[in-house]
Scaffold this motif. Structure first.
Motif, PDB file in Angstrom:
ATOM      1  N   LYS A 144       0.691  -1.365   0.143  1.00  0.00           N
ATOM      2  CA  LYS A 144       0.075   0.035  -0.041  1.00  0.00           C
ATOM      3  C   LYS A 144       0.908   1.425   0.074  1.00  0.00           C
ATOM      4  O   LYS A 144       0.696   2.298  -0.933  1.00  0.00           O
ATOM      5  CB  LYS A 144      -0.845   0.028   1.220  1.00  0.00           C
ATOM      6  CG  LYS A 144      -2.172  -0.783   1.273  1.00  0.00           C
ATOM      7  CD  LYS A 144      -2.874  -0.685   2.457  1.00  0.00           C
ATOM      8  CE  LYS A 144      -4.063  -1.597   2.368  1.00  0.00           C
ATOM      9  NZ  LYS A 144      -4.939  -1.595   3.603  1.00  0.00           N
ATOM     10  N   ALA A 145       1.907   1.103   0.896  1.00  0.00           N
ATOM     11  CA  ALA A 145       2.882   2.233   0.974  1.00  0.00           C
ATOM     12  C   ALA A 145       3.569   2.718  -0.401  1.00  0.00           C
ATOM     13  O   ALA A 145       3.765   3.797  -0.877  1.00  0.00           O
ATOM     14  CB  ALA A 145       3.854   2.087   2.095  1.00  0.00           C
ATOM     15  N   ALA A 146       4.036   1.490  -0.970  1.00  0.00           N
ATOM     16  CA  ALA A 146       4.748   1.810  -2.284  1.00  0.00           C
ATOM     17  C   ALA A 146       3.570   2.198  -3.309  1.00  0.00           C
ATOM     18  O   ALA A 146       3.882   2.823  -4.498  1.00  0.00           O
ATOM     19  CB  ALA A 146       5.291   0.152  -2.740  1.00  0.00           C
ATOM     20  N   VAL A 151       4.113   5.469  -5.356  1.00  0.00           N
ATOM     21  CA  VAL A 151       4.286   5.266  -6.873  1.00  0.00           C
ATOM     22  C   VAL A 151       3.221   6.279  -7.270  1.00  0.00           C
ATOM     23  O   VAL A 151       3.406   7.019  -8.296  1.00  0.00           O
ATOM     24  CB  VAL A 151       3.949   3.834  -7.427  1.00  0.00           C
ATOM     25  CG1 VAL A 151       3.441   3.768  -8.964  1.00  0.00           C
ATOM     26  CG2 VAL A 151       5.072   3.022  -6.985  1.00  0.00           C
ATOM     27  N   LYS A 152       1.996   6.423  -6.622  1.00  0.00           N
ATOM     28  CA  LYS A 152       0.834   7.261  -7.254  1.00  0.00           C
ATOM     29  C   LYS A 152       1.315   8.712  -6.905  1.00  0.00           C
ATOM     30  O   LYS A 152       0.948   9.372  -7.733  1.00  0.00           O
ATOM     31  CB  LYS A 152      -0.467   6.727  -6.219  1.00  0.00           C
ATOM     32  CG  LYS A 152      -1.502   7.682  -6.839  1.00  0.00           C
ATOM     33  CD  LYS A 152      -2.938   7.478  -5.635  1.00  0.00           C
ATOM     34  CE  LYS A 152      -4.101   8.384  -5.986  1.00  0.00           C
ATOM     35  NZ  LYS A 152      -4.990   8.198  -5.062  1.00  0.00           N
ATOM     36  N   GLU A 182       3.085  13.538  -9.181  1.00  0.00           N
ATOM     37  CA  GLU A 182       4.116  14.849  -9.147  1.00  0.00           C
ATOM     38  C   GLU A 182       4.669  14.732 -10.818  1.00  0.00           C
ATOM     39  O   GLU A 182       5.009  15.753 -11.255  1.00  0.00           O
ATOM     40  CB  GLU A 182       5.155  14.397  -8.174  1.00  0.00           C
ATOM     41  CG  GLU A 182       4.700  14.803  -6.727  1.00  0.00           C
ATOM     42  CD  GLU A 182       5.882  14.328  -6.020  1.00  0.00           C
ATOM     43  OE1 GLU A 182       6.927  13.874  -6.038  1.00  0.00           O
ATOM     44  OE2 GLU A 182       5.626  14.467  -4.510  1.00  0.00           O
ATOM     45  N   ALA A 183       4.709  13.546 -11.321  1.00  0.00           N
ATOM     46  CA  ALA A 183       5.532  13.647 -12.531  1.00  0.00           C
ATOM     47  C   ALA A 183       4.404  14.097 -13.639  1.00  0.00           C
ATOM     48  O   ALA A 183       4.757  14.913 -14.416  1.00  0.00           O
ATOM     49  CB  ALA A 183       5.708  12.093 -12.931  1.00  0.00           C
ATOM     50  N   ALA A 184       3.178  13.859 -13.424  1.00  0.00           N
ATOM     51  CA  ALA A 184       2.212  14.174 -14.229  1.00  0.00           C
ATOM     52  C   ALA A 184       1.896  15.813 -14.378  1.00  0.00           C
ATOM     53  O   ALA A 184       1.804  16.635 -15.179  1.00  0.00           O
ATOM     54  CB  ALA A 184       0.690  13.683 -13.934  1.00  0.00           C
TER      55      ALA A 184
END
Length: 146
Positions: free
Chosen positions: A127-129, A133-134, A139-141
């Motif tokens: 969940k943390a990963a 990732v989300k 942030e990348a988006a």
């Protein structure tokens, strides 16, 4: 006179003969009495020997009976000791088996608890990963949009 002398010789011969027979009869009676006494003594000796033999046989029988009883008691004690030791060994085996089962249950419980904990940590980590990732993707988006 011839008759008187002849009669006297005859009387003398007869009296000697009766005295001689009486002596023989007395000696025969003494011999018979001695034989009877010897037989009585032999009978008493045989009776004593028989009583001694019976007493010895009785003593031997008593000794044999005691030895048999001692052997029975010894065998009984050995049997009781063996039964007690077998019972103790059975109890020890039962206790060891119970301990092994308890230890296996405890180990199984610990294994299940450990697996649950690891599973929970894995889920939490995933969940943390996933959240990271989300967040990174967002942030990348957001950077790409800028």
């Amino acid at each position: 006179m011839k008759k008187v002398i002849l009669s006297a010789v005859m009387m003398l011969a007869l009296s000697t003969s009766f005295v001689s027979c009486r002596d023989a009869a007395d000696k025969a009676a003494e011999a018979t009495e001695a034989t009877g006494d010897a037989m009585n003594e032999a009978g008493e000796d045989l009776k004593d020997m028989g009583e001694d033999a019976a007493n010895k046989a009785d003593e031997i029988g008593t000794d044999m009976k005691e030895a048999g009883n001692n052997a029975i008691e010894g065998t009984k004690e050995l049997g009781e000791d063996a039964a007690t030791k077998m019972k103790e060994a059975g109890t020890e085996v039962k206790d060891a088996g119970t301990k092994a089962v308890d230890d296996a249950k405890e180990l199984g419980t610990k294994t299940v608890d450990g697996a649950k904990e690891l599973g929970t940590k894995a889920v939490d980590g995933a969940k943390a990963a996933g959240t990271e990732v989300k967040t990174s993707a967002e942030e990348a988006a957001a950077k790409i949009k800028q």
